[in-house]
Write an enzyme that holds these catalytic residues in place. Structure first.
Site, mmCIF file in Angstrom:
data_model
loop_
_atom_site.group_PDB
_atom_site.id
_atom_site.type_symbol
_atom_site.label_atom_id
_atom_site.label_comp_id
_atom_site.label_asym_id
_atom_site.label_seq_id
_atom_site.Cartn_x
_atom_site.Cartn_y
_atom_site.Cartn_z
ATOM 1 N N CYS A 74 15.322 -11.095 -25.365
ATOM 2 C CA CYS A 74 15.635 -12.271 -24.533
ATOM 3 C C CYS A 74 16.340 -13.356 -25.348
ATOM 4 O O CYS A 74 16.442 -13.267 -26.571
ATOM 5 C CB CYS A 74 14.350 -12.872 -23.963
ATOM 6 S SG CYS A 74 13.192 -11.667 -23.313
HETATM 7 N N1 GLN Z 1 8.976 -8.110 -25.032
HETATM 8 C C1 GLN Z 1 9.127 -9.179 -24.089
HETATM 9 C C2 GLN Z 1 9.283 -8.675 -22.671
HETATM 10 O O1 GLN Z 1 9.537 -7.555 -22.410
HETATM 11 C C3 GLN Z 1 10.273 -10.088 -24.474
HETATM 12 C C4 GLN Z 1 11.580 -9.472 -24.227
HETATM 13 C C5 GLN Z 1 12.696 -9.868 -25.078
HETATM 14 O O2 GLN Z 1 12.691 -10.744 -25.962
HETATM 15 N N2 GLN Z 1 13.686 -9.111 -24.890
HETATM 16 O O3 GLN Z 1 9.135 -9.419 -21.785
#
Ligand code: GLN
Length: 269
Positions: free
Chosen positions: A2
């Site tokens: 994210c």
């Molecule tokens: N692992 C977390 C999720 O799936 C954050 C995702 C991310 O940073 N891509 O929500």
């Protein structure tokens, strides 16, 4: 992985912060510039939390499990909503985690807003022991069955028990990195007055100008003033200022939960 952003300063519209900048979260949802090998697009939803001017009740929040560029209702809302304290994120779900609005940052409780950019390797087994420190009621009421929602439950518990935000984030990163090696743990937290953020195996920058501070996964424009945060550092700031320090120093001696036990003992708990 994210992308996230927190802003403090003069009231600005959410559109000005998320949608309008040339390399802002809207652009980062389909063409991020610095994903460091952790995914390609951030199209599994988005969220924004903001502090309505004068509101004592804490932040308002909007989350959606669709790509940011598809939500036409949000455009009008974002253009019409101004705040001097905002935390926003676009999500790329880690494999095996659900695509639902409740898995999108920001997570919130009281006056806090929180986001996690990254992943806990070996989820959920690698972090089960840490999760076991939480009251069962917190575990069964997680926003979503994701690493980020659990990290927030752990952080929220420690904040509620009196640890400083700096120590909560630094301690959590240190402990999770120890038990789940190779995790990416960029955490972002605000109470609407200060911003706290970690850089742990992922990109992070900040820009402090007179009366404002932005901390973001990626610079949202090419104007001067962006400072890259070195990996393994915690950055803390308010309007017009920020400083960073190594997470190893900010975590303090011993695991944070030992310190928490000490606080509980001294309160006679
Ligand atoms: N692992 C977390 C999720 O799936 C954050 C995702 C991310 O940073 N891509 O929500």
């Amino acid at each position: 992985m994210c992308r996230h952003l927190a802003y403090l300063g003069r009231p600005r519209s959410i559109a000005e912060l998320m949608l309008e900048p040339e390399f802002g979260l809207l652009r980062q949802s389909y063409a991020p510039r610095d994903m460091r090998g952790g995914g390609t697009v951030n199209a599994d939803g988005f969220g924004v939390g903001w502090y309505p001017p004068g509101a004592e009740s804490g932040p308002a929040r909007y989350r959606h499990d669709q790509p940011l560029w598809t939500d036409s209702s949000f455009r009008a809302l974002a253009a019409a909503t101004e705040s001097g304290a905002v935390l926003a994120a676009v999500r790329s779900a880690t494999v095996g985690m659900p695509v639902v609005s409740t898995a999108c940052a920001p997570f919130t409780d009281g006056h806090w807003l929180f986001s996690h950019n990254g992943m806990v390797t070996g989820w959920p087994h690698s972090i089960a022991e840490l999760a076991g420190q939480l009251p069962v009621t917190d575990l069964v009421t997680l926003d979503a069955p994701t690493d980020s929602a659990l990290l927030w439950a752990l952080a929220r518990d420690r904040l509620a028990r009196g640890l400083s935000p700096e120590r909560v984030l630094a301690g959590l990163v240190t402990e999770v990195a120890e038990t789940a090696r190779g995790s990416r743990l960029n955490l972002l937290l605000t109470d609407g007055v200060r911003i706290y953020a970690t850089a742990w195996s992922h990109a992070l920058s900040y820009r402090a100008t007179a009366g404002s501070l932005v901390i973001a996964s990626e610079p949202y424009d090419e104007l001067p003033g962006w400072v890259p945060v070195p990996d393994g550092h915690l950055v803390v700031g308010g309007e017009g200022e920020a400083h960073s320090m190594p997470i190893s120093g900010a975590a303090g001696p011993g695991p944070a939960h030992e310190h928490l036990d000490a606080i509980a003992d001294s309160r006679g708990a």
